[in-house]
Scaffold this motif. Structure first.
Motif, PDB file in Angstrom:
ATOM      1  N   TRP A  90      -4.558   1.026  -0.356  1.00 35.50           N
ATOM      2  CA  TRP A  90      -4.955   1.776   0.826  1.00 35.50           C
ATOM      3  C   TRP A  90      -5.204   0.795   1.967  1.00 35.50           C
ATOM      4  O   TRP A  90      -5.925  -0.194   1.791  1.00 35.50           O
TER       5      TRP A  90
ATOM      6  N   LEU B 290      -6.551   9.614  -3.807  1.00 35.22           N
ATOM      7  CA  LEU B 290      -6.086   8.301  -3.361  1.00 35.22           C
ATOM      8  C   LEU B 290      -6.728   7.193  -4.182  1.00 35.22           C
ATOM      9  O   LEU B 290      -7.690   7.417  -4.917  1.00 35.22           O
TER      10      LEU B 290
ATOM     11  N   THR C  44      -0.881   4.181   0.807  1.00 38.72           N
ATOM     12  CA  THR C  44      -1.654   5.054   1.695  1.00 38.72           C
ATOM     13  C   THR C  44      -2.070   4.253   2.914  1.00 38.72           C
ATOM     14  O   THR C  44      -2.578   3.124   2.785  1.00 38.72           O
TER      15      THR C  44
ATOM     16  N   CYS D 202       0.850  -1.200   0.000  1.00 43.64           N
ATOM     17  CA  CYS D 202       0.000   0.000   0.000  1.00 43.64           C
ATOM     18  C   CYS D 202       0.873   1.233   0.000  1.00 43.64           C
ATOM     19  O   CYS D 202       1.959   1.222   0.580  1.00 43.64           O
TER      20      CYS D 202
END
Lengths: 84, 685
Positions: B210, B205, B25, B23
């Motif tokens: 995430w 994003l 984020t 990821c």
């Protein structure tokens, strides 16, 4: 004495305070120690003694069943009476 | 996409490290994830704020109680939530909006932006005292930031992001956070899942890379997983255990006053990174002496406010610690201000004794006080204490059949009651008293100048804070200044008043023991007399004692003990030995103030717990505790160096003077000493 963290793993004061409170409460029944404004109460002492003493492994185990235990607790409270 | 649930911080970090590798984020929930609360119920902050607002209203003459303020706040918050529910899926509220309404309702025209900012500052400050960063999680967050990940914080709360940023700043990792999103700003919350698309659009994003970490199975698990975000939920058994304990203490306090002090101490406990390994003495200062001393200083503040005393003077040297504790606790307990001004007065029995004789001469009571310590034997000790030149007084002594070394203390062989009677006759002689006054006048003049410089005579009454025990310092100080028309009324507040010698209380000069006063029968509190030296050593300032006041060409100078003798070296050794204890007290003081402010207790309410602490630690201590805490050396310049040959009576030795072997192996020694103590208390000794 060796260095130790202030907060114990049982989240009690250093030196197992709950045990000390229990001992002094028993002594207070025999010998007046002073005005403790009603004292700690035996039920409170029992619950806190169990919590501090054995609560840590129990919570670690029981947190997985938190939802189920909460709904059982709510049902028991409702059964306890309409004013609960 | 299913979400992962972890039942411990260690397993969360293991799983999170694996998932975050893919990821770029990572988002975190704030409360009970990154930051834990000392208190079990976040709503307990609100009554403290209500009390603050009510105090401000009272200062402006508006009669509002804190329950009324709290009810108003709850009503306006509910109304706003009902309104937002008509437009949004989430029933959110925004603190500045409804709090501004509350303040307008209470203060009318007086409610402006400045007042809202003040109330907000206070609420955030109280919240901050209860928030603790979760060490390991913050450490991982820093690693993520160092690894180039984008980090955001998300929270469903009534506080806007700008307020949450202050928590992050206080926690010490604002540099790692790219953005903070609160449901209070947009009324879009994690609970409905709407907060995630908002964040995605705002910061560009991607759901695919995430990871979200939180503690709520719905807001931090189900909802982000519904968007395709990887979600980790922590259900930490240890956190629930900790909060269950706090909850018990706070709830039990409502029905049993005994537990109030214990609830305060539970909130004072260090957590996470605060909970480092400490020495026994630090822990003793933090958990035993700090509540006692903080409650004493808290009571001093309360009494001064109730009696409109505009100035407090802390007496050296024990007042040094009391003043440090005052500086730590009063910003929490009295945020609306209006506290008396404080000052630190350099005084001591030795410095004031001589000055007290400049106008009234040497009184019988003052002479009796000299012979209370066992090491003072004859008139030379009187001269030493009152800083008199014995050679010029010898002719006066001779007229009454006395010599400089005539035994005047019953503890020494060669004493006769007739010696004391002759001494009393001497004290009635005018020419003797004229000589005493002549010798002590310069010290008194220097004292007057010092007190004038300190602003001592600028108010009608002053509070004088000292440790105890007879109030000798206050007695001598009053004798030294009572001749002045502008001398203030003295209100003495002592940690413990033993009243071994009756104090000549008048309307202009009175004193009271706060934690212990012999005139108020309190068996548990009287155990403070078991170990007076412990409290003196714990509270004492690291600077030397004051020996006297001296007139100079320019005004005056304070004469401190500077002798580099064995006693001074011993005192320094004692200071070093007890430094961790003092650090423990000072560190605990801020937490005491925060805990008491949150729970809204007065010092009187925690007295049952303080009595338990005194009885358990002083009357029934563990042998190891006494061994560690008993002071190595105790300096007392008032005490002479003579050694009485009279055998100590059986039972005169206190528990804290017993040998470690007796303390450890004599099964009933504590009970025996306590029964003896009860007898003494009942006899009024």
């Amino acid at each position: 004495m060796r260095k130790r963290p202030i907060t114990s793993k049982q989240f009690d004061l250093p030196g197992r305070e709950i045990g000390r409170v229990i001992r002094l409460s028993i002594l207070n029944r025999v010998l007046p120690l002073g005005n403790l404004q009603g004292g700690p109460g035996w039920r409170c002492l029992l619950v806190l003694g169990v919590l501090h003493g054995v609560g840590r492994p129990f919570f670690r185990l029981l947190v997985r069943y938190e939802n189920q235990l909460t709904s059982i607790y709510r049902r028991l409270r409702r059964r306890g009476g309409p004013d609960q | 996409m299913p979400w992962h649930t972890c039942y411990s911080l260690a397993s969360l970090l293991r799983t999170a490290r694996k998932l975050s590798a893919s990821c770029n984020t990572v988002t975190f929930d704030i409360f009970d994830t990154l930051l834990i609360r000392r208190i079990h119920d976040p709503d307990l902050v609100k009554p403290a704020v209500a009390r603050f607002i009510a105090a401000r209203a009272r200062n402006l003459g508006r009669r509002w109680t804190w329950p009324q303020v709290q009810t108003l706040r709850d009503r306006f918050e509910k109304e706003q939530r009902r309104q937002t529910a008509t437009r949004f899926d989430d029933h959110e509220a925004c603190y500045p909006d409804y709090m501004a309404r509350v303040l307008r309702e209470i203060f009318a025209d007086g409610a402006d932006e400045r007042l809202l900012a003040e109330v907000t500052d206070y609420e955030l400050a109280v919240e901050n005292t209860m928030l603790v960063p979760r060490d390991e999680l913050v450490q991982w967050l820093r690693e993520l930031h160092a690894g180039g990940k984008r980090i955001f914080l998300l929270s469903d709360i009534y506080l806007p992001a700008s307020h949450l940023a202050r928590f992050v700043e206080h926690a010490g990792f604002p540099d790692c956070i790219e953005g903070i999103v609160s449901s209070a700003d947009s009324f879009l919350a994690k609970a409905s899942g709407k907060a995630f698309p908002l964040l995605k659009e705002k910061y560009g994003l991607s759901y695919d890379s995430w990871l979200h970490v939180g503690d709520n199975p719905i807001s931090d698990g189900l909802r982000p997983a519904g968007h395709g975000i990887q979600a980790l939920v922590i259900r930490d058994g240890q956190e629930k255990y900790r909060k269950a304990i706090v909850k018990r203490y706070v709830n039990y306090s409502a029905g049993r006053p005994f537990w109030k002090g214990r609830a305060v101490q539970q909130l004072m406990l260090p957590l996470e990174g605060e909970n480092r390994a400490r020495s026994f003495r630090y822990g003793y200062g933090y958990t035993v002496l700090a509540p006692l001393i903080c409650a004493f200083v808290h009571d001093v503040a309360k009494r001064c406010l109730e009696n409109d005393i505009p100035r407090i003077f802390f007496f050296s040297r024990e007042g040094w610690l009391f003043q440090r504790v005052w500086e730590k606790i009063t910003p929490h307990l009295y945020p609306a201000g209006q506290l008396p001004a404080t000052g630190y007065l350099y005084v001591s029995r030795m410095a004031l004794a001589g000055a007290s004789c400049a106008y009234q001469g040497l009184t019988r009571t003052s002479a009796d006080i000299v012979f209370l310590p066992a090491g003072n034997r004859d008139f030379r000790d009187v001269c030493r204490v009152f800083n008199l030149q014995v050679e010029q007084l010898v002719p006066h002594l001779a007229r009454f059949g006395l010599q400089a070394d005539t035994i005047l203390n019953p503890r020494f062989p060669g004493f006769a009651p007739a010696h004391t009677l002759r001494l009393y006759d001497l004290l009635e002689d005018d020419s003797f008293q004229d000589e005493v006054r002549r010798q002590t006048r310069p010290a008194n003049d220097a004292l007057q100048r010092y007190l004038e410089d300190s602003g001592f005579f600028e108010q009608e009454q002053v509070a004088l804070v000292d440790i105890g025990w007879l109030g000798t310092i206050q007695r001598f100080l009053y004798d030294a200044v009572k001749h002045r028309g502008d001398a203030p009324r003295f209100v003495g507040l002592l940690l413990g008043a033993s009243r071994g010698i009756p104090y000549p209380a008048t309307l202009n000069n009175r004193l009271e023991g706060v934690i212990y006063d012999r005139d108020r029968f309190d068996l548990a509190a009287s155990t403070i007399m078991y170990a007076r030296d412990l409290f003196e050593e714990a509270c004492r300032a690291p600077h030397p004692t004051l020996n006297g006041y001296r007139l100079t060409a320019g005004g005056y100078e304070l004469v401190f003990r500077t002798a580099d003798d064995a006693m001074a070296r011993q005192e320094q050794e004692q200071n070093s030995y007890f430094a961790p204890l003092q650090n423990g007290i000072i560190d605990a003081a801020g937490r005491y103030g925060a805990a008491m402010a949150l729970l809204g207790y007065s010092p009187e309410e925690i007295k049952p717990w303080l009595r338990y602490l005194l009885a358990s630690r002083l009357a029934f201590p563990r042998a190891a505790e006494v061994g560690e805490i008993r002071q190595r050396h105790h300096l007392d310049d008032f005490h002479g160096t003579h050694v009485s040959t009279a055998r100590k009576k059986r039972g005169e030795k206190g528990l804290w003077d017993m040998s470690p072997l007796v303390l450890r192996y004599h099964p009933l020694i504590r009970l025996k000493c306590f029964l003896s103590h009860i007898k003494q208390c009942l006899r009024g000794a």
